[in-house]
Design an enzyme around this catalytic site. Structure first.
Site, PDB file in Angstrom:
ATOM      1  N   ASP A  21       0.832  -1.205   0.000  1.00 41.78           N
ATOM      2  CA  ASP A  21       0.000   0.000   0.000  1.00 41.78           C
ATOM      3  C   ASP A  21       0.866   1.254   0.000  1.00 41.78           C
ATOM      4  O   ASP A  21       1.961   1.265   0.569  1.00 41.78           O
ATOM      5  CB  ASP A  21      -0.911  -0.014   1.242  1.00 41.78           C
ATOM      6  CG  ASP A  21      -2.068   0.963   1.110  1.00 41.78           C
ATOM      7  OD1 ASP A  21      -2.281   1.508   0.001  1.00 41.78           O
ATOM      8  OD2 ASP A  21      -2.754   1.195   2.115  1.00 41.78           O
ATOM      9  N   HIS A  38       2.973   3.629  -9.012  1.00 38.54           N
ATOM     10  CA  HIS A  38       2.806   2.200  -9.327  1.00 38.54           C
ATOM     11  C   HIS A  38       4.057   1.663 -10.021  1.00 38.54           C
ATOM     12  O   HIS A  38       4.483   0.536  -9.781  1.00 38.54           O
ATOM     13  CB  HIS A  38       1.572   1.998 -10.215  1.00 38.54           C
ATOM     14  CG  HIS A  38       0.279   2.315  -9.496  1.00 38.54           C
ATOM     15  ND1 HIS A  38       0.021   1.875  -8.219  1.00 38.54           N
ATOM     16  CD2 HIS A  38      -0.824   3.017  -9.875  1.00 38.54           C
ATOM     17  CE1 HIS A  38      -1.178   2.302  -7.830  1.00 38.54           C
ATOM     18  NE2 HIS A  38      -1.708   3.006  -8.815  1.00 38.54           N
ATOM     19  N   ASN A  69     -10.371  -3.250  -6.759  1.00 42.84           N
ATOM     20  CA  ASN A  69      -9.558  -2.258  -7.492  1.00 42.84           C
ATOM     21  C   ASN A  69     -10.099  -1.946  -8.884  1.00 42.84           C
ATOM     22  O   ASN A  69      -9.727  -0.939  -9.490  1.00 42.84           O
ATOM     23  CB  ASN A  69      -8.082  -2.703  -7.599  1.00 42.84           C
ATOM     24  CG  ASN A  69      -7.303  -2.537  -6.310  1.00 42.84           C
ATOM     25  OD1 ASN A  69      -6.334  -3.254  -6.060  1.00 42.84           O
ATOM     26  ND2 ASN A  69      -7.697  -1.596  -5.464  1.00 42.84           N
ATOM     27  N   ARG A  72     -11.395   1.615  -9.498  1.00 44.80           N
ATOM     28  CA  ARG A  72     -10.532   2.803  -9.639  1.00 44.80           C
ATOM     29  C   ARG A  72     -10.764   3.442 -11.004  1.00 44.80           C
ATOM     30  O   ARG A  72     -11.340   2.821 -11.901  1.00 44.80           O
ATOM     31  CB  ARG A  72      -9.065   2.389  -9.500  1.00 44.80           C
ATOM     32  CG  ARG A  72      -8.757   1.973  -8.082  1.00 44.80           C
ATOM     33  CD  ARG A  72      -7.288   1.917  -7.817  1.00 44.80           C
ATOM     34  NE  ARG A  72      -7.092   1.711  -6.384  1.00 44.80           N
ATOM     35  CZ  ARG A  72      -5.992   1.996  -5.723  1.00 44.80           C
ATOM     36  NH1 ARG A  72      -4.956   2.503  -6.350  1.00 44.80           N
ATOM     37  NH2 ARG A  72      -5.914   1.774  -4.433  1.00 44.80           N
TER      38      ARG A  72
HETATM   39  C1  FPP Z   1      -1.684   0.366  -3.423  1.00 43.12           C
HETATM   40  O1  FPP Z   1      -1.233   1.677  -3.609  1.00 43.12           O
HETATM   41  C2  FPP Z   1      -1.248  -0.492  -4.484  1.00 43.12           C
HETATM   42  C3  FPP Z   1      -2.077  -1.080  -5.418  1.00 43.12           C
HETATM   43  C4  FPP Z   1      -3.506  -0.860  -5.523  1.00 43.12           C
HETATM   44  C5  FPP Z   1      -1.590  -2.004  -6.376  1.00 43.12           C
HETATM   45  C6  FPP Z   1      -0.259  -2.602  -6.076  1.00 43.12           C
HETATM   46  C7  FPP Z   1       0.375  -2.730  -7.367  1.00 43.12           C
HETATM   47  C8  FPP Z   1       1.672  -2.650  -7.639  1.00 43.12           C
HETATM   48  C9  FPP Z   1       2.754  -2.543  -6.648  1.00 43.12           C
HETATM   49  C10 FPP Z   1       2.093  -2.667  -9.038  1.00 43.12           C
HETATM   50  C11 FPP Z   1       1.655  -3.876  -9.826  1.00 43.12           C
HETATM   51  C12 FPP Z   1       2.048  -5.148  -9.218  1.00 43.12           C
HETATM   52  C13 FPP Z   1       2.811  -6.091  -9.788  1.00 43.12           C
HETATM   53  C14 FPP Z   1       3.007  -7.391  -9.102  1.00 43.12           C
HETATM   54  C15 FPP Z   1       3.455  -5.916 -11.076  1.00 43.12           C
HETATM   55  P1  FPP Z   1      -2.355   2.796  -3.676  1.00 43.12           P
HETATM   56  O2  FPP Z   1      -2.482   3.192  -5.094  1.00 43.12           O
HETATM   57  O3  FPP Z   1      -3.608   2.331  -3.037  1.00 43.12           O
HETATM   58  O4  FPP Z   1      -1.672   3.912  -2.834  1.00 43.12           O
HETATM   59  P2  FPP Z   1      -2.427   5.036  -1.980  1.00 43.12           P
HETATM   60  O5  FPP Z   1      -3.182   4.331  -0.898  1.00 43.12           O
HETATM   61  O6  FPP Z   1      -1.286   5.855  -1.462  1.00 43.12           O
HETATM   62  O7  FPP Z   1      -3.306   5.791  -2.944  1.00 43.12           O
END
Ligand code: FPP
Length: 254
Positions: A21, A38, A69, A72
């Site tokens: 996260d 990301h 997700n 989004r």
């Molecule tokens: C949370 O950060 C992360 C995600 C919703 C997706 C996680 C994905 C990746 C790390 C990239 C893709 C994965 C792979 C395995 C290639 P957020 O966007 O919710 O952050 P925030 O809470 O700060 O908005």
């Protein structure tokens, strides 16, 4: 929190599961677009996958895309799918070279065709590896997993393959996406949020949890090592008393 009386001597976690996260907030902090967060998150996935192998953690599960997700903004979902496709293309060599088996937890059949194709190919190519294991929770939610498991179990009963009277946790768990995985020992959620967000709810019944403050892109190999060390200092009792656990440890050490 119960401390392991033999500080530093508890075993390594066999299975570490991570809720990655904070990509968006990390990007915002640097004045970058969310998608840059990301992108940095994916680079960190590559580091952490290799670190698990080096730190002798045979099972790593990453919450990469939840069933929720999809809600989004469309452009962000498309960017995440594109990053995933690129990640799989780039990582296939690393997984093959280092003997890491890939698994997917979630409804793979609902993933976009191009990503599914990459996933299916890598799943097949790495299926024979046993020592190191990377599971990506994709289009995953615990409640959907339970629904899918109940459906699968009910169909097995209908076919006469299993006796509904004999249902127990082990046979039910064999219908979960995680059927051939050990339960997570340590669940980490980065970014300081203290929520589980529908992630491995049943499998984490006895897991230890850690909620480090760092955002996912900045959660480095040294942070993972520190998390493992902190896990090793905890006393896991699985419903037993501290005394019982201590006696069991002495018996196995003899
Ligand atoms: C949370 O950060 C992360 C995600 C919703 C997706 C996680 C994905 C990746 C790390 C990239 C893709 C994965 C792979 C395995 C290639 P957020 O966007 O919710 O952050 P925030 O809470 O700060 O908005």
């Amino acid at each position: 929190m119960g401390q392991n009386p033999d500080a530093n001597t508890g075993p390594n976690p066999k299975h570490v599961a991570i809720i990655m996260d904070g990509n968006g907030r990390w990007a915002q902090k640097q004045g970058l677009a969310r998608n840059e967060g990301h992108r940095a998150g994916v680079r960190n996935v590559e580091n952490i996958v290799n670190a698990c192998r080096d730190l002798n953690v045979p099972f790593l599960t990453l919450y990469a895309f939840s069933a929720e997700n999809w809600n989004r903004p469309r452009l962000e979902v498309e960017a995440l799918m594109h990053l995933l496709e690129q990640f799989l293309k780039k990582q296939r060599g690393n997984l093959l070279e280092n003997g890491i088996r890939l698994r997917v937890l979630g409804r793979l059949e609902e993933m976009p065709g191009r990503v599914r194709k990459q996933l299916e190919q890598t799943l097949a190519d790495t299926a024979h590896f046993t020592d190191s294991n990377l599971s990506l929770a994709l289009n995953y939610g615990s409640r959907t997993e339970v629904v899918d498991a109940v459906k699968s179990y009910a169909l097995a009963c209908q076919r006469g393959d299993v006796d509904p009277e004999k249902i127990d946790w082990e046979t039910f768990a064999s219908h979960l996406y995680t059927a051939d995985l050990p339960d997570p020992d340590l669940v980490i959620r980065t970014s300081g949020e203290q929520r589980i967000s529908n992630f491995l709810l049943l499998q984490s019944a006895y897991a230890e949890y850690l909620f480090p403050e760092k955002f996912w892109p900045e959660f480095g190999v040294e942070d993972l090592a520190a998390a493992i060390q902190s896990y090793r200092q905890r006393e896991r009792r699985h419903g037993k008393t501290g005394e019982q656990v201590k006696n069991e440890r002495l018996t196995t050490q003899r």
